[in-house]
Design a protein around this motif. Sequence first.
Motif, mmCIF file in Angstrom:
data_model
loop_
_atom_site.group_PDB
_atom_site.id
_atom_site.type_symbol
_atom_site.label_atom_id
_atom_site.label_comp_id
_atom_site.label_asym_id
_atom_site.label_seq_id
_atom_site.Cartn_x
_atom_site.Cartn_y
_atom_site.Cartn_z
ATOM 1 N N ILE A 1 0.818 -1.215 0.000
ATOM 2 C CA ILE A 1 0.000 0.000 0.000
ATOM 3 C C ILE A 1 0.847 1.259 0.000
ATOM 4 O O ILE A 1 0.343 2.345 -0.290
ATOM 5 N N THR A 2 2.132 1.140 0.308
ATOM 6 C CA THR A 2 2.993 2.329 0.309
ATOM 7 C C THR A 2 3.917 2.394 -0.901
ATOM 8 O O THR A 2 4.319 3.481 -1.322
ATOM 9 N N GLN A 3 4.278 1.244 -1.469
ATOM 10 C CA GLN A 3 5.246 1.234 -2.567
ATOM 11 C C GLN A 3 4.749 0.554 -3.827
ATOM 12 O O GLN A 3 5.471 0.481 -4.824
ATOM 13 N N GLY A 4 3.533 0.036 -3.802
ATOM 14 C CA GLY A 4 2.998 -0.636 -4.979
ATOM 15 C C GLY A 4 3.006 -2.145 -4.815
ATOM 16 O O GLY A 4 3.812 -2.712 -4.069
ATOM 17 N N ALA A 5 2.103 -2.789 -5.547
ATOM 18 C CA ALA A 5 1.916 -4.229 -5.408
ATOM 19 C C ALA A 5 3.097 -5.003 -5.976
ATOM 20 O O ALA A 5 3.719 -4.604 -6.968
ATOM 21 N N TYR A 6 3.399 -6.131 -5.354
ATOM 22 C CA TYR A 6 4.404 -7.033 -5.890
ATOM 23 C C TYR A 6 3.867 -7.696 -7.159
ATOM 24 O O TYR A 6 2.682 -8.049 -7.250
ATOM 25 N N SER A 7 4.744 -7.894 -8.122
ATOM 26 C CA SER A 7 4.377 -8.536 -9.382
ATOM 27 C C SER A 7 4.685 -10.025 -9.325
ATOM 28 O O SER A 7 5.377 -10.513 -8.418
ATOM 29 N N ALA A 8 4.198 -10.747 -10.338
ATOM 30 C CA ALA A 8 4.520 -12.163 -10.435
ATOM 31 C C ALA A 8 6.028 -12.369 -10.560
ATOM 32 O O ALA A 8 6.591 -13.316 -10.005
ATOM 33 N N ALA A 9 6.701 -11.457 -11.260
ATOM 34 C CA ALA A 9 8.157 -11.558 -11.396
ATOM 35 C C ALA A 9 8.848 -11.348 -10.049
ATOM 36 O O ALA A 9 9.839 -12.027 -9.738
ATOM 37 N N ASP A 10 8.333 -10.408 -9.248
ATOM 38 C CA ASP A 10 8.884 -10.200 -7.906
ATOM 39 C C ASP A 10 8.766 -11.473 -7.073
ATOM 40 O O ASP A 10 9.701 -11.856 -6.349
ATOM 41 N N TYR A 11 7.616 -12.105 -7.175
ATOM 42 C CA TYR A 11 7.364 -13.331 -6.410
ATOM 43 C C TYR A 11 8.335 -14.431 -6.845
ATOM 44 O O TYR A 11 8.944 -15.117 -6.007
ATOM 45 N N GLU A 12 8.528 -14.586 -8.140
ATOM 46 C CA GLU A 12 9.445 -15.601 -8.646
ATOM 47 C C GLU A 12 10.881 -15.326 -8.216
ATOM 48 O O GLU A 12 11.621 -16.251 -7.857
ATOM 49 N N THR A 13 11.274 -14.052 -8.238
ATOM 50 C CA THR A 13 12.623 -13.694 -7.815
ATOM 51 C C THR A 13 12.843 -14.027 -6.350
ATOM 52 O O THR A 13 13.891 -14.549 -5.952
ATOM 53 N N MET A 14 11.836 -13.716 -5.524
ATOM 54 C CA MET A 14 11.946 -14.042 -4.101
ATOM 55 C C MET A 14 12.073 -15.542 -3.899
ATOM 56 O O MET A 14 12.931 -16.011 -3.137
ATOM 57 N N LEU A 15 11.240 -16.317 -4.571
ATOM 58 C CA LEU A 15 11.272 -17.760 -4.390
ATOM 59 C C LEU A 15 12.631 -18.334 -4.781
ATOM 60 O O LEU A 15 13.164 -19.214 -4.098
ATOM 61 N N ALA A 16 13.197 -17.826 -5.853
ATOM 62 C CA ALA A 16 14.504 -18.312 -6.283
ATOM 63 C C ALA A 16 15.574 -17.989 -5.249
ATOM 64 O O ALA A 16 16.449 -18.818 -4.946
#
Length: 540
Positions: free
Chosen positions: A367-382
């Motif tokens: 809510i302060t910096q914008g929603a995480y994207s699917a790419a963000d999620y994949e990067t985190m998981l990796a």
Amino acid sequence: MCDFVVRLTRTPRIGTGRMSRGLRHGAALVLALVLTAQTAPVAAAPAPAGPVVRTDRGLIRGLTGDGFRTFQAVPFAAPPTGDRRWRAPQPVTPWSGIRDATRPHEECAQNPIFGPPAGTEDCLYLNVTAPTAPGPHPVLVFVHGGSFQNGSGAEYDPARLVTQGGLVVVTINYRLGVFGYLGLPGLAGSGTFGLQDQQAALRWVRRNAAAFGGDAGNVTLAGESAGAESVCAQLTSPSARGLFDKAILQSGSCLTDWPDALFLPKIEAGSPFSPRGTVERTGSALAATLGCPAEHALACLRGKDPIALLNATTGTGVEAFVTPAYGTALLPVSPAAALRAGKAQRVPVLAGNNHDEHRAIIGVIEITQGAYSAADYETMLAAAFGDEAARVAAHYPVEEYGTPGLAWAAAATDRIWACPTLTTQRLLARHAPTYAYEFAEAHGPALTADYPWGAAHGYELPYLFDVAGFLTVGTVQPRLAADMIGSWAHFAATGQAPWPAVRPTGAAPYHRVFAAGRDGRVDLAAEHQCAFWDAIAADG
């Protein structure tokens, strides 16, 4: 160290005046998540001449409310200033006359989430709220959260726990950040001063509880987030033995830890506690940064202005001194290792989590910096799981949770919070009665109305304490609050919760669910995918 603090609109200050009442809270970030919530002033006009109690160091005068008495800013140790900086807590000098105890003391020196340093080093004070009805009453000592870096005992108004639960409630301050957890080679107590303060407060309670109508032989130590991690540390500390009779852990445990990036993208793998050597190397590096030669590091650092020390130790990693040290007299081994070896105190424990813990962290970012994207999620998981990333993604698919951020929060809730707490409960249950709960109310007070917070980290606190300016969207359901207060009070009084205890092995343990209109229990291991996470750990 896992705490998420919510502070947006706060006037910081250091070393001057007393803490103003009703400081407002909003939301922001820390690495280890602890909720800090600011208390409202006592909701009753003081008597013309308030109640007077004799402590072991002198007389104090407090305030009378509707069914309770409260005494604030009561010293339990000498000011840890000057040569007492980074020393074990020292005795309070007795005073003559009657000491005013009608206003809270300023918080301990700390780095707020936003703004410059705040608080004062002269901060080792506690607050006592007691029923006006004659005792003896069970005593509950509450340790605030705040990532071992911020917060204050005065932020939690326990009037409902006192009047509805029949408890004497003590909230405490303890040294934070660099003042609480600095380590240096040869420094006695390296990395444990904040935990030592908590033990000093407990000793004060043993000596003085009876003067407030409390039962000094029936003391429960409770805490939330970093406060719960503190309680778990005290359960494994040899020097805390005999200082309390029961324990309550809310959203934190001895086994809390996280892999790279799962907590937040820039947060490295870690846990709430660090080896003494790591803390002392970091302390030596701080001394060098501030121009203190190794042979005189302690004396030099004791001469530094507190603001300079705070400014040099901002952040969320070990360099901010937000991880208590083990390999010390207070914590000979890590709390996790002590728990696994069966070396925790064998006292009754009530422990639990919230259903959606990690939404508190992910939600504030989104809510302060914008929603995480699917790419963000994949990067985190990796980053977090390496070769197992695809396996975790398949188990927590975006499609099932609606957004990448909510899928991330679900995986983090289960891996960081729920499953380690379940293991903690089972390990404790091998040796002492242990009771488990989950707070799952998704429609109570929240930070904003435009995000699906669910039962996020810290969202159970308004059901136990009165807080001002915190989670102001929505209201507390009175029946649910009364149920929780009654359960906490019953446990503090008897060492038993009003539901069955955890079984250390075999069938799923009994977890009591707290949610409006919902009764019964939940299989927490199934709900939070703990068999999956056990398999990931085994394969890793």
